[in-house]
Design an enzyme around this catalytic site. Sequence first.
Site, short mmCIF file in Angstrom:
data_model
loop_
_atom_site.label_atom_id
_atom_site.label_comp_id
_atom_site.label_asym_id
_atom_site.label_seq_id
_atom_site.Cartn_x
_atom_site.Cartn_y
_atom_site.Cartn_z
N ASP A 175 0.84 -1.21 0.00
CA ASP A 175 0.00 0.00 0.00
C ASP A 175 0.87 1.26 0.00
O ASP A 175 1.98 1.26 0.53
CB ASP A 175 -0.92 -0.03 1.23
CG ASP A 175 -2.10 0.92 1.09
OD1 ASP A 175 -2.37 1.37 -0.05
OD2 ASP A 175 -2.75 1.21 2.10
N ASN B 72 -10.90 -2.63 -5.45
CA ASN B 72 -10.16 -1.65 -6.24
C ASN B 72 -10.82 -1.32 -7.58
O ASN B 72 -10.47 -0.33 -8.23
CB ASN B 72 -8.71 -2.11 -6.48
CG ASN B 72 -7.82 -2.04 -5.26
OD1 ASN B 72 -6.92 -2.86 -5.07
ND2 ASN B 72 -8.05 -1.08 -4.37
N SER C 108 -8.02 -4.99 4.83
CA SER C 108 -8.59 -4.67 3.52
C SER C 108 -8.97 -5.93 2.73
O SER C 108 -8.67 -6.05 1.54
CB SER C 108 -7.63 -3.79 2.70
OG SER C 108 -7.37 -2.59 3.39
C1 IPE Z 1 -5.26 -2.82 -0.36
O1 IPE Z 1 -4.94 -1.48 -0.50
C2 IPE Z 1 -5.26 -3.50 -1.70
C3 IPE Z 1 -3.95 -3.64 -2.33
C4 IPE Z 1 -2.80 -3.30 -1.83
C5 IPE Z 1 -3.99 -4.25 -3.63
P1 IPE Z 1 -6.09 -0.37 -0.63
O2 IPE Z 1 -5.39 0.93 -0.74
O3 IPE Z 1 -7.03 -0.73 -1.70
O4 IPE Z 1 -6.84 -0.52 0.77
P2 IPE Z 1 -7.73 0.51 1.58
O5 IPE Z 1 -8.66 1.14 0.61
O6 IPE Z 1 -6.80 1.52 2.18
O7 IPE Z 1 -8.41 -0.32 2.62
C1 IPE Z 2 -1.50 0.23 -3.41
O1 IPE Z 2 -1.26 1.61 -3.42
C2 IPE Z 2 -1.67 -0.33 -4.81
C3 IPE Z 2 -3.03 -0.79 -5.13
C4 IPE Z 2 -4.04 -0.79 -4.33
C5 IPE Z 2 -3.23 -1.28 -6.49
P1 IPE Z 2 -2.47 2.62 -3.43
O2 IPE Z 2 -2.80 2.93 -4.83
O3 IPE Z 2 -3.58 2.13 -2.59
O4 IPE Z 2 -1.78 3.89 -2.75
P2 IPE Z 2 -2.45 4.89 -1.71
O5 IPE Z 2 -2.98 4.06 -0.58
O6 IPE Z 2 -3.52 5.61 -2.44
O7 IPE Z 2 -1.31 5.77 -1.29
MG MG Z 3 -4.07 2.34 -0.63
#
Ligand code: IPE
Ligand code: IPE
Ligand code: MG
Length: 251
Positions: A29, A77, A205
């Site tokens: 993340d 996502n 998550s």
């Molecule tokens: C969890 O990250 C999913 C992945 C790393 C693929 P998210 O950024 O989607 O999670 P939330 O929204 O903070 O819970």
């Molecule tokens: C994790 O990074 C990657 C995926 C969920 C695909 P994020 O895209 O969630 O990054 P933040 O949480 O917005 O910084």
């Molecule tokens: Mg994220």
Amino acid sequence: MTTQPSLLQQLPPDLDANRLPKQVAVIMDGNGRWARQRGFPRVMGHRKGVDALKGLLRCCRDWGIGGLTAYAFSTENWGRPSEEVDFLMTLFERVLQRELAEMMTEQVRIRFVGNLIALPESLQSAIAQAMAQTADNTGIEFTVATNYGGRQEIISACRAIAQEVQKGEITPEQVNEELFAQHLYTADLPDPDLLIRTSGEMRLSNFLLWQLAYAEIYVTDTLWPDFDRAAFHQALQSYQQRDRRFGKIHQ
Ligand code: IPE
Ligand code: IPE
Ligand code: MG
């Protein structure tokens, strides 16, 4: 992959090789935040995130860890702007094609878990090809959770088991933890010993809800694209200080 200081090419001497996690899971993340901090579009963070994942996979291999499971895309996502979703799907496909030869050289066995039939068809083909081609490799087991949701995984296992009962193939009494686990995407993969989440969020998550029942959880504020060998070293130091009691007590 960025160049790492040579002293981290081998297992750092303060880590006990006999007490390493066998299976590591990671919630990658913070790509978006990493990009925003630099004034870049979010997708730049995803690009950098691929390098971090390659680095971690290689580090696990160098340090003797048998398996790595990475959360690449959750069932939630899909709710992101379509440009970002499309970018990610294309990125997954390109990276898979680009890295396949190297995975063969490094003997990586890759598999994908999640609801794969909902992915773009060209990505599904790249996944099928990579899985088939690396299936007999003997090195690290690398699992990528893509369109993965823990609740959805549990529901599909329940459905499959219910159908087997309905057909009379098994009795309800035969449904136990072992049988249930065999119906999950991760059948025959050991449960993670260590879960790492980057970027500071203290939540699962919807990741591996069943499999993480007894994992040690390590959360770091480091953003995913910055997660390097030194950061992983810290996670393993923390892991080796844990007392894994599994509900028992010391006598
Ligand atoms: C969890 O990250 C999913 C992945 C790393 C693929 P998210 O950024 O989607 O999670 P939330 O929204 O903070 O819970
Ligand atoms: C994790 O990074 C990657 C995926 C969920 C695909 P994020 O895209 O969630 O990054 P933040 O949480 O917005 O910084
Ligand atoms: Mg994220």
